[in-house]
Design a protein around this motif. Structure first.
Motif, short mmCIF file in Angstrom:
data_model
loop_
_atom_site.label_atom_id
_atom_site.label_comp_id
_atom_site.label_asym_id
_atom_site.label_seq_id
_atom_site.Cartn_x
_atom_site.Cartn_y
_atom_site.Cartn_z
N GLU A 3 5.12 0.69 -5.43
CA GLU A 3 4.37 0.03 -4.37
C GLU A 3 3.79 1.06 -3.41
O GLU A 3 4.47 2.02 -3.04
CB GLU A 3 5.28 -0.92 -3.58
CG GLU A 3 5.31 -2.30 -4.15
CD GLU A 3 5.99 -3.28 -3.22
OE1 GLU A 3 5.54 -3.41 -2.06
OE2 GLU A 3 6.97 -3.87 -3.66
N LEU A 4 2.56 0.86 -3.01
CA LEU A 4 1.92 1.75 -2.04
C LEU A 4 2.15 1.23 -0.63
O LEU A 4 2.14 0.03 -0.40
CB LEU A 4 0.42 1.85 -2.31
CG LEU A 4 0.00 2.44 -3.65
CD1 LEU A 4 -1.51 2.39 -3.78
CD2 LEU A 4 0.50 3.86 -3.80
N THR A 5 2.36 2.16 0.29
CA THR A 5 2.52 1.76 1.69
C THR A 5 1.15 1.42 2.27
O THR A 5 0.10 1.74 1.69
CB THR A 5 3.14 2.90 2.51
OG1 THR A 5 2.23 4.00 2.51
CG2 THR A 5 4.48 3.33 1.95
N ALA A 6 1.16 0.77 3.41
CA ALA A 6 -0.10 0.42 4.08
C ALA A 6 -0.89 1.69 4.39
O ALA A 6 -2.13 1.71 4.28
CB ALA A 6 0.18 -0.36 5.37
N TYR A 7 -0.20 2.77 4.74
CA TYR A 7 -0.89 4.04 5.03
C TYR A 7 -1.62 4.55 3.80
O TYR A 7 -2.75 5.00 3.88
CB TYR A 7 0.13 5.08 5.52
CG TYR A 7 -0.46 6.44 5.74
CD1 TYR A 7 -1.22 6.72 6.87
CD2 TYR A 7 -0.28 7.46 4.81
CE1 TYR A 7 -1.79 7.96 7.07
CE2 TYR A 7 -0.84 8.71 4.99
CZ TYR A 7 -1.59 8.96 6.12
OH TYR A 7 -2.15 10.19 6.32
N GLN A 8 -0.98 4.47 2.66
CA GLN A 8 -1.58 4.96 1.42
C GLN A 8 -2.76 4.09 0.99
O GLN A 8 -3.65 4.55 0.27
CB GLN A 8 -0.54 5.01 0.31
CG GLN A 8 0.52 6.07 0.55
CD GLN A 8 1.68 5.95 -0.41
OE1 GLN A 8 2.14 4.84 -0.66
NE2 GLN A 8 2.14 7.06 -0.94
N GLN A 9 -2.79 2.84 1.42
CA GLN A 9 -3.86 1.93 1.06
C GLN A 9 -5.02 1.97 2.06
O GLN A 9 -6.07 1.39 1.81
CB GLN A 9 -3.33 0.50 0.97
CG GLN A 9 -2.33 0.31 -0.14
CD GLN A 9 -1.73 -1.09 -0.13
OE1 GLN A 9 -2.16 -1.95 0.60
NE2 GLN A 9 -0.73 -1.31 -0.96
N ALA A 10 -4.81 2.66 3.16
CA ALA A 10 -5.83 2.69 4.22
C ALA A 10 -7.08 3.42 3.76
O ALA A 10 -7.03 4.39 3.00
CB ALA A 10 -5.26 3.37 5.46
N LEU A 11 -8.21 2.94 4.21
CA LEU A 11 -9.48 3.59 3.91
C LEU A 11 -9.76 4.64 4.97
O LEU A 11 -9.39 4.48 6.13
CB LEU A 11 -10.60 2.55 3.91
CG LEU A 11 -10.49 1.46 2.85
CD1 LEU A 11 -11.58 0.42 3.06
CD2 LEU A 11 -10.57 2.06 1.46
#
Length: 70
Positions: A3-11
């Motif tokens: 699972e990716l964290t929200a930080y890793q998914q941020a643009l």
């Protein structure tokens, strides 16, 4: 599955290439005081690139002796 964290998914934030930037910080208490210091560092870096920077701090509170250390 990883699972990716929200930080890793941020643009990434890609700001426009402005020549002048206005920062307005509302509140210079505990959190705002720390943020002001970091904003000054960012401003110094932006000024080195030739940008015109304005920085305004707005805080309606009265300075009290117990808050001087912050």
């Amino acid at each position: 599955m990883l699972e990716l964290t929200a930080y890793q998914q941020a643009l990434p934030v890609l700001p426009r290439n402005h020549t002048r930037i206005n920062f307005i910080l509302v509140g210079a208490g505990g959190t705002g005081g720390f943020l002001a210091e970091d904003l000054c560092r960012i401003i110094l870096q932006l000024q080195r690139t030739g940008k015109e920077i304005n920085f305004t701090i707005v805080d309606g509170d009265t300075v009290e002796l117990k808050n001087i250390t912050r």
